[in-house]
Design an enzyme around this catalytic site. Sequence first.
Site, PDB file in Angstrom:
ATOM      1  N   TYR A   1      -2.878   8.663  14.869  1.00 53.76           N
ATOM      2  CA  TYR A   1      -1.643   7.908  14.607  1.00 53.76           C
ATOM      3  C   TYR A   1      -0.873   7.694  15.909  1.00 53.76           C
ATOM      4  CZ  TYR A   1       3.313   7.276  13.817  1.00 53.76           C
ATOM      5  OH  TYR A   1       4.607   6.833  13.919  1.00 53.76           O
TER       6      TYR A   1
ATOM      7  N   SER B   1       7.115   4.793  18.569  1.00 50.29           N
ATOM      8  CA  SER B   1       7.571   6.115  18.146  1.00 50.29           C
ATOM      9  C   SER B   1       7.724   7.043  19.338  1.00 50.29           C
ATOM     10  CB  SER B   1       6.527   6.689  17.188  1.00 50.29           C
ATOM     11  OG  SER B   1       6.732   8.063  17.002  1.00 50.29           O
TER      12      SER B   1
ATOM     13  N   SER C   1       0.827  -1.208   0.000  1.00 51.97           N
ATOM     14  CA  SER C   1       0.000   0.000   0.000  1.00 51.97           C
ATOM     15  C   SER C   1       0.860   1.257   0.000  1.00 51.97           C
ATOM     16  CB  SER C   1      -0.936   0.017   1.210  1.00 51.97           C
ATOM     17  OG  SER C   1      -0.176   0.062   2.390  1.00 51.97           O
TER      18      SER C   1
ATOM     19  N   LYS D   1       0.098   4.125  18.419  1.00 49.12           N
ATOM     20  CA  LYS D   1       1.377   3.663  18.979  1.00 49.12           C
ATOM     21  C   LYS D   1       1.255   3.465  20.489  1.00 49.12           C
ATOM     22  CE  LYS D   1       3.394   3.332  15.096  1.00 49.12           C
ATOM     23  NZ  LYS D   1       3.629   1.984  14.542  1.00 49.12           N
TER      24      LYS D   1
ATOM     25  N   ARG E   1      14.702  18.046  16.475  1.00 51.79           N
ATOM     26  CA  ARG E   1      14.405  16.608  16.473  1.00 51.79           C
ATOM     27  C   ARG E   1      15.707  15.829  16.539  1.00 51.79           C
ATOM     28  NH1 ARG E   1      10.247  18.638  16.901  1.00 51.79           N
ATOM     29  NH2 ARG E   1       8.280  18.319  15.793  1.00 51.79           N
TER      30      ARG E   1
HETATM   31  C1  UD1 Z   1       6.394  13.016  13.824  1.00 54.04           C
HETATM   32  C2  UD1 Z   1       6.613  12.290  15.127  1.00 54.04           C
HETATM   33  C3  UD1 Z   1       7.183  10.931  14.879  1.00 54.04           C
HETATM   34  C4  UD1 Z   1       6.295  10.174  13.926  1.00 54.04           C
HETATM   35  C5  UD1 Z   1       6.232  10.949  12.630  1.00 54.04           C
HETATM   36  C6  UD1 Z   1       5.333  10.243  11.642  1.00 54.04           C
HETATM   37  C7  UD1 Z   1       7.111  13.697  17.045  1.00 54.04           C
HETATM   38  C8  UD1 Z   1       8.167  14.392  17.831  1.00 54.04           C
HETATM   39  N1  UD1 Z   1       7.534  13.032  15.975  1.00 54.04           N
HETATM   40  O1  UD1 Z   1       7.614  13.306  13.255  1.00 54.04           O
HETATM   41  O2  UD1 Z   1       7.273  10.219  16.072  1.00 54.04           O
HETATM   42  O3  UD1 Z   1       6.772   8.896  13.712  1.00 54.04           O
HETATM   43  O4  UD1 Z   1       5.669  12.222  12.920  1.00 54.04           O
HETATM   44  O5  UD1 Z   1       5.394  10.859  10.397  1.00 54.04           O
HETATM   45  O6  UD1 Z   1       5.944  13.712  17.365  1.00 54.04           O
HETATM   46  N2  UD1 Z   1       9.241  20.255   8.722  1.00 54.04           N
HETATM   47  C9  UD1 Z   1       9.288  21.416   7.981  1.00 54.04           C
HETATM   48  N3  UD1 Z   1       8.842  21.363   6.694  1.00 54.04           N
HETATM   49  C10 UD1 Z   1       8.354  20.225   6.105  1.00 54.04           C
HETATM   50  C11 UD1 Z   1       8.319  19.044   6.883  1.00 54.04           C
HETATM   51  C12 UD1 Z   1       8.759  19.097   8.185  1.00 54.04           C
HETATM   52  O7  UD1 Z   1       9.723  22.457   8.456  1.00 54.04           O
HETATM   53  O8  UD1 Z   1       7.940  20.266   4.939  1.00 54.04           O
HETATM   54  C13 UD1 Z   1       9.740  20.276  10.115  1.00 54.04           C
HETATM   55  C14 UD1 Z   1       8.680  19.936  11.146  1.00 54.04           C
HETATM   56  O9  UD1 Z   1       8.017  21.084  11.585  1.00 54.04           O
HETATM   57  C15 UD1 Z   1       9.533  19.294  12.232  1.00 54.04           C
HETATM   58  C16 UD1 Z   1      10.691  18.645  11.483  1.00 54.04           C
HETATM   59  O10 UD1 Z   1      10.719  19.276  10.220  1.00 54.04           O
HETATM   60  O11 UD1 Z   1      10.057  20.274  13.072  1.00 54.04           O
HETATM   61  C17 UD1 Z   1      10.516  17.154  11.285  1.00 54.04           C
HETATM   62  O12 UD1 Z   1       9.237  16.896  10.752  1.00 54.04           O
HETATM   63  P1  UD1 Z   1       8.799  15.451  10.266  1.00 54.04           P
HETATM   64  O13 UD1 Z   1       9.837  14.882   9.368  1.00 54.04           O
HETATM   65  O14 UD1 Z   1       7.417  15.578   9.746  1.00 54.04           O
HETATM   66  O15 UD1 Z   1       8.833  14.573  11.565  1.00 54.04           O
HETATM   67  P2  UD1 Z   1       8.102  14.776  12.997  1.00 54.04           P
HETATM   68  O16 UD1 Z   1       6.975  15.718  12.893  1.00 54.04           O
HETATM   69  O17 UD1 Z   1       9.161  15.052  13.993  1.00 54.04           O
END
Ligand code: UD1
Length: 340
Positions: free
Chosen positions: A151, A126, A35, A155, A233
């Site tokens: 989600y 997670s 999927s 977990k 992170r």
């Molecule tokens: C979150 C969860 C993680 C989970 C995952 C599932 C937390 C701390 N983490 O990951 O456990 O498994 O979701 O998908 O709850 N960002 C940008 N621009 C973008 C994308 C992301 O600025 O286009 C930033 C986000 O604001 C964040 C960081 O990048 O600060 C990481 O984002 P992402 O990769 O989505 O992971 P989490 O949100 O940490």
Amino acid sequence: MDKILVTGGLGFIGSHTVVELQNEGYEVVIIDNLSNSSINVLDGITSITGKTPLFEKLDLKNKEGVETFFEKHNDIKGVIHFAASKAVGESVQEPLLYYENNLVTLVYILKELKNLSSANFIFSSSCTVYGQADELPITEKAPIKSAESPYGNTKQVGEEIIRDTCKVTPNIKAIALRYFNPIGAHESAKIGELPIGVPQNLVPFITQTAMGIREQLSVFGDDYPTPDGTCIRDYIHVIDVAKAHVIALKRLLENHNKSNYEIFNLGTGKGSSVLEVINSFEKVSGKKLNYKIVDRREGDVISAYADTKKANDELGWKSQLTLDDAMRSAWKWEQVVRGK
Ligand code: UD1
């Protein structure tokens, strides 16, 4: 050598774990419903390890299919259970889909494990279970906060289902691994992260932007109470995460576990901001990234990074690779995928 079932074994973390398992000599059977993955990943695994794992296309929601699978493979010694949906936003829109995909399937597998004389189970959890932790770095003892999304709830509840089952089912031993932010790809660039559609996670969005598939990366907020204002992170190389699964599995197979349900954080212990990740990418790729600062994304925690002491001391595992290593491999993979 022991036969190990890897559910979701063609997915991002699953496929890298299959490679590490096969490198260690385990016989691997993959279940995947394709999927959110591609059958071509099987070729990547074969090309890296010289061995094609057994593969069954099966949706774990198909209870009879799961029963038939375990009848056929009644010599399975361990299960690493990755198969799950993981898009936070989608889970808010489709909670029942998430509860069914992530929890109903877990129950079906555990029911089958009850029937085995001895079962060793590794669960993909997670750091999302901690929410915004009050203290950093985050230890496994940090309180579980009310989940921000269905989600995240799957977990939390998934862990509870396993805990309750292990309590009354001595033949099942389990370890839940709480991942922080797995990124990167295999150094061969034969397997990596393959998001379908627009990536929700930071690193694939960065590499796709640099490749010209996305116009611009939106950085979600630079007014957080962190040194550069962007969220922090704990980005961990997927190879380190994969190796941790093999070590956790061995711990159970060799009866080195301290109780029949254990939990470990998988992180590097080091937090990096969004801007630091972008800098790392620019450094290793030699490319300037087109990005702009936009509003905060709803539900983002400010800062999350792991206390790795328990994993280091008890599991005997430590991350080896750096953020630069991960960004380099992610970029190499993106270029190979796009045929550049
Ligand atoms: C979150 C969860 C993680 C989970 C995952 C599932 C937390 C701390 N983490 O990951 O456990 O498994 O979701 O998908 O709850 N960002 C940008 N621009 C973008 C994308 C992301 O600025 O286009 C930033 C986000 O604001 C964040 C960081 O990048 O600060 C990481 O984002 P992402 O990769 O989505 O992971 P989490 O949100 O940490």
